[in-house]
Design an enzyme around this catalytic site. Structure first.
Site, PDB file in Angstrom:
ATOM      1  N   PRO A  17      23.633 -84.230   2.730  1.00 47.66           N
ATOM      2  CA  PRO A  17      24.689 -85.060   3.340  1.00 47.66           C
ATOM      3  C   PRO A  17      24.079 -86.057   4.319  1.00 47.66           C
ATOM      4  CG  PRO A  17      25.256 -82.725   3.431  1.00 47.66           C
ATOM      5  CD  PRO A  17      23.823 -82.800   3.010  1.00 47.66           C
ATOM      6  N   CYS A 101      24.338 -80.498  12.346  1.00 46.87           N
ATOM      7  CA  CYS A 101      24.376 -81.825  12.979  1.00 46.87           C
ATOM      8  C   CYS A 101      24.053 -81.708  14.474  1.00 46.87           C
ATOM      9  CB  CYS A 101      25.745 -82.465  12.789  1.00 46.87           C
ATOM     10  SG  CYS A 101      25.855 -84.115  13.541  1.00 46.87           S
ATOM     11  N   LYS A 141      24.716 -75.392   5.751  1.00 45.56           N
ATOM     12  CA  LYS A 141      23.516 -76.156   6.089  1.00 45.56           C
ATOM     13  C   LYS A 141      23.282 -76.000   7.585  1.00 45.56           C
ATOM     14  CE  LYS A 141      21.133 -80.549   5.380  1.00 45.56           C
ATOM     15  NZ  LYS A 141      20.725 -80.969   6.727  1.00 45.56           N
ATOM     16  N   ASP A 204      11.478 -84.142   5.555  1.00 43.35           N
ATOM     17  CA  ASP A 204      10.236 -84.875   5.289  1.00 43.35           C
ATOM     18  C   ASP A 204       9.818 -84.886   3.823  1.00 43.35           C
ATOM     19  OD1 ASP A 204      10.176 -85.177   8.034  1.00 43.35           O
ATOM     20  OD2 ASP A 204       8.682 -83.614   8.369  1.00 43.35           O
TER      21      ASP A 204
END
Length: 307
Positions: A17, A101, A141, A204
């Site tokens: 997302p 987040c 997540k 990454d």
């Protein structure tokens, strides 16, 4: 890979997302270039329950988004239950919960990565979603933890599994890091070892080859690529696509899903990503950032240097 009752392509290289970037046009393009799973931008559970029109626009799906996944954020288990029960979410095959987040306006409300400091509430949210999901898998997540002194990902993931999560995606940074520094894949590997549900690693990854190497090295069932896909929706493919083709397709998809003025404005940030580091495009980037019409954008794109 199996997540709940869903069978996903193997290997699974998903688009993570991306708030502000992962709209339906971008997701459609990523699917076209090999993403095996795409997830909506963060959608407020509370916004859905209270019928917020802007929130509901985030639920648009492209025809090639199968299976489909919506990501919800919030902090109230009852609100999650009501949101997942809504007919508007019936079209989604999977429900993902954002517990990663790090943005202050999210965490100050006890949402996003702030849930990692309250595993009991986080587990209640998972249980509420599972109860409302009608058999669809619920996933989470999350990050490594809040900061370097609180790396709790293995125990947190195990708690989410116990609550009914069918899979977790782990971003290899703490909330305090944001997007700085390097992702810690050793801890992601620890999560994969200590849980029996699929674990997707995140952080990454900049190519399909890199994703496959990460899966093999760290024992992940899959990889989710986030910022590595910005300006590179072909990151999921074995070979790079021509830049002009990517730009033209992306613009066309944006215009298909949004009014022209919205599509053009939305594409400005994508143009900056596509052209970052491309020699001889400084003036072009500046012109694209102020373009007002699709016709003007197409005219400007004719100025792309040979690549």
């Amino acid at each position: 890979m199996q997540i709940g009752a869903l069978i996903l392509p193997d290997p699974v290289i998903a688009l993570a997302p991306l708030a502000g970037y992962g709209d339906v046009a971008f997701r459609k393009l990523c699917r076209e270039y090999g993403a095996s799973l795409t997830v909506t931008e963060m959608v407020s559970a509370k916004g859905l329950v209270y019928g917020n029109e802007k929130t509901e626009t985030l639920l648009t799906l492209a025809p090639n988004e199968t299976p489909s996944c919506v990501q919800l954020f919030g902090s109230d288990p009852d609100c999650f239950y009501k949101a997942v029960s809504l007919p508007a979410l019936d079209r989604f095959d999977m429900i993902d919960i954002n517990m990663g987040c790090p943005v202050p306006k999210i965490t100050k409300c006890g949402e996003g990565s702030a849930l990692m400091r309250d595993a009991a509430r986080a587990a209640d949210i998972v249980r509420a979603c599972v109860a409302a999901a009608k058999g669809r898998p619920v996933t989470v997540k999350h990050r490594l933890g809040l900061d370097d002194d609180h790396i709790v990902a293995p125990a947190f993931a195990a708690r989410m599994q116990e609550a009914g999560a069918a899979a977790v995606t782990v971003h290899g940074r703490t909330a305090a890091q944001g997007y700085r520094g390097q992702a810690d894949w050793q801890t992601i590997a620890c999560v994969a070892r200590e849980t029996s549900i699929p674990v997707l690693g995140n952080g990454d990854v900049t190519s399909r080859r890199d994703a496959l190497t990460k899966m093999q090295t760290y024992g992940c069932a899959g990889v989710a690529i986030g910022r590595g896909a910005l300006g590179r929706p072909d990151v999921f493919a074995d070979e790079r696509a021509p830049l002009s083709s990517l730009l033209e397709k992306h613009l066309a998809y944006a215009l298909a899903y949004f009014p022209e003025h919205v599509a053009v404005r939305t594409m400005r940030k994508h143009f900056c990503r596509y052209l970052a580091g491309v020699t001889g495009t400084k003036a072009l980037r500046a012109a694209l950032s102020t373009a007002q019409s699709a016709a003007h954008v197409r005219e400007l794109l004719q100025q792309l240097p040979p690549l």
